[in-house]
Design a protein around this motif. Structure first.
Motif, short mmCIF file in Angstrom:
data_model
loop_
_atom_site.label_atom_id
_atom_site.label_comp_id
_atom_site.label_asym_id
_atom_site.label_seq_id
_atom_site.Cartn_x
_atom_site.Cartn_y
_atom_site.Cartn_z
N UNK A 161 0.82 -1.21 0.00
CA UNK A 161 0.00 0.00 0.00
C UNK A 161 0.85 1.26 0.00
N UNK A 162 1.91 1.24 0.76
CA UNK A 162 2.78 2.41 0.80
C UNK A 162 3.48 2.63 -0.53
N UNK A 163 3.76 1.55 -1.27
CA UNK A 163 4.34 1.69 -2.60
C UNK A 163 3.35 2.30 -3.59
N UNK A 164 2.05 2.21 -3.24
CA UNK A 164 0.99 2.79 -4.07
C UNK A 164 0.60 4.20 -3.60
N UNK A 165 1.35 4.71 -2.64
CA UNK A 165 1.09 6.06 -2.15
C UNK A 165 0.01 6.16 -1.10
N UNK A 166 -0.37 5.05 -0.50
CA UNK A 166 -1.42 5.04 0.53
C UNK A 166 -0.77 5.02 1.91
N UNK A 167 -1.14 5.98 2.75
CA UNK A 167 -0.57 6.06 4.10
C UNK A 167 -1.35 5.13 5.04
N UNK A 168 -1.06 3.87 4.94
CA UNK A 168 -1.71 2.86 5.78
C UNK A 168 -0.83 2.53 6.97
N UNK B 125 -6.33 5.49 -3.46
CA UNK B 125 -5.26 5.27 -4.43
C UNK B 125 -5.03 6.50 -5.29
N UNK B 126 -3.77 6.87 -5.47
CA UNK B 126 -3.44 8.00 -6.34
C UNK B 126 -3.75 7.66 -7.79
N UNK B 127 -3.43 6.44 -8.19
CA UNK B 127 -3.77 5.96 -9.52
C UNK B 127 -4.67 4.75 -9.37
N UNK B 128 -5.83 4.80 -10.00
CA UNK B 128 -6.80 3.73 -9.84
C UNK B 128 -6.32 2.44 -10.49
N UNK B 129 -6.49 1.33 -9.76
CA UNK B 129 -6.20 0.00 -10.29
C UNK B 129 -7.37 -0.91 -9.93
N UNK B 130 -7.46 -2.03 -10.61
CA UNK B 130 -8.53 -2.98 -10.32
C UNK B 130 -8.14 -3.87 -9.14
N UNK B 131 -9.12 -4.58 -8.61
CA UNK B 131 -8.84 -5.52 -7.53
C UNK B 131 -7.92 -6.64 -8.00
N UNK B 132 -8.09 -7.08 -9.23
CA UNK B 132 -7.19 -8.11 -9.77
C UNK B 132 -5.75 -7.61 -9.83
N UNK B 133 -5.58 -6.36 -10.24
CA UNK B 133 -4.23 -5.78 -10.31
C UNK B 133 -3.64 -5.63 -8.90
N UNK B 134 -4.48 -5.25 -7.94
CA UNK B 134 -4.04 -5.13 -6.55
C UNK B 134 -3.62 -6.50 -6.01
N UNK B 135 -4.40 -7.52 -6.34
CA UNK B 135 -4.08 -8.90 -5.93
C UNK B 135 -2.72 -9.32 -6.49
N UNK B 136 -2.49 -9.02 -7.76
CA UNK B 136 -1.21 -9.38 -8.39
C UNK B 136 -0.04 -8.66 -7.71
N UNK B 137 -0.25 -7.40 -7.35
CA UNK B 137 0.83 -6.65 -6.71
C UNK B 137 1.21 -7.26 -5.36
N UNK B 138 0.21 -7.71 -4.62
CA UNK B 138 0.50 -8.34 -3.33
C UNK B 138 1.26 -9.65 -3.53
#
Length: 326
Positions: free
Chosen positions: A107-114, A186-199
């Motif tokens: 999440x932090x790599x995606x710019x989200x302050x979690x 998210x600063x740049x919108x991605x799909x849930x599938x893309x988020x799953x792949x990133x994890x």
């Protein structure tokens, strides 16, 4: 470590899968998976007190008890779940921050302050997007968590909303939280599938021994057996609830009616019906017939249908009685 992208969305099958990887796969595992419309309750909770029964019934939401403790959570296809199983020393096993760290890094790599907050939550700007629970047996742990990505917040609040005056018991109640979806931050919108792949990519790149794994036919057969014998049964999902007392009243066309019940292991042990309604026959036979019945709509209707209710309750229907029993 075996890395699994689990494609089933059946809640009964998926919770059984969590047990399978914990009890039957010797290697450490990481799994990503989703459930379609389900409430997942903690092992020690009173299931029926956690859900809005009418809401769940109308929407076909499945209710499943998991192996781990903690509170009830709502799952839909906008929610991504992750599971770790790991074998090690007892003193270092229970560590919520250790297992949520890879999620925060993505999440932090995606710019989200979690961040990790409290006992077992991940938050964004003070709002919860992830709850986590753990189950430890000897030197092996199952850690699993939710990740609200694009869940229907209306369904979350509706499915878990319940009148706190209905139930009196010792079981731990879920505590409502302010929640948020990851996608809203998210600063740049991605799909849930893309988020799953990133994890999954982050996990496979972070752990040296990580390798992708697909369930064999034999694995799937064992998971189906666990599902059918345990996680799809009333006995596990409702009957395993702690003892509780239930009280509720309803104003009907025939007057006010109140239901008072004691329930043990999901079975009604004592019933008293009060109110200002009129009747022809004494209602005690109905009270006695309901004793030793599962606190479950189908079983209760079978009992009530043995009686001509018009002879016992004036202008009070079977549906009225069912409504005040949940």
């Amino acid at each position: 470590m075996l890395c699994i992208k689990h494609h089933s969305t059946d809640p009964y099958f998926n919770i059984a899968t969590d047990e399978f990887i914990f009890k039957h796969l010797e290697e450490d595992c990481f799994m990503l998976w989703r459930n379609d419309n389900a409430i997942i309750v903690g092992k020690h909770q009173n299931t029926i007190a956690e859900v809005n029964v009418d809401y769940v019934k109308d929407r076909g939401i499945k209710v499943v008890r998991r192996l781990s403790g903690g509170g009830a959570v709502y799952h839909d296809l906008g929610n991504l779940n992750f599971s770790f199983t790991r074998t090690g020393k007892n003193s270092e096993m229970v560590d919520f921050q250790r297992y949520t760290k890879p999620i925060l890094e993505v999440l932090q790599s995606l710019g989200v302050e979690a961040r990790f907050e409290g006992r077992n939550d991940l938050t964004i700007k003070g709002k919860k997007f992830s709850g986590n629970a753990e189950h430890l047996v000897k030197n092996k742990i199952l850690h699993h968590g939710t990740l609200l990505f694009s869940s229907d917040m209306k369904d979350i609040s509706g499915a878990l909303k319940v009148n706190p005056l209905k139930y009196k018991g010792r079981a731990m109640k879920s505590v409502p939280n302010r929640v948020t979806n990851i996608s809203d931050h998210l600063e740049e919108k991605i799909t849930l599938d893309e988020f799953t792949d990133k994890i999954m990519d982050h996990i496979t790149n972070t752990f040296d021994d990580a390798k992708m794994y697909s369930f064999s036919d034999e694995d799937l057969k064992k998971i189906e057996e666990i599902r059918d014998k345990k996680y799809s049964t009333w006995a596990w999902n409702f009957g395993s609830s702690p003892d509780y007392n239930f009280e509720q009243g309803l104003r009907t066309e025939g007057g006010t009616i109140e239901m008072h019940m004691n329930v043990s292991k999901g079975i009604i042990t004592d019933v008293k019906i009060h109110g200002d309604f009129f009747h022809i026959k004494d209602i005690e036979p109905i009270e006695r017939a309901l004793e030793s019945t599962n606190h479950e709509e189908v079983e209760i209707r079978k009992v009530l249908q043995q009686f001509n209710l018009n002879e016992y309750f004036n202008k009070i229907t079977e549906d009225d009685l069912i409504k005040i029993m949940f």
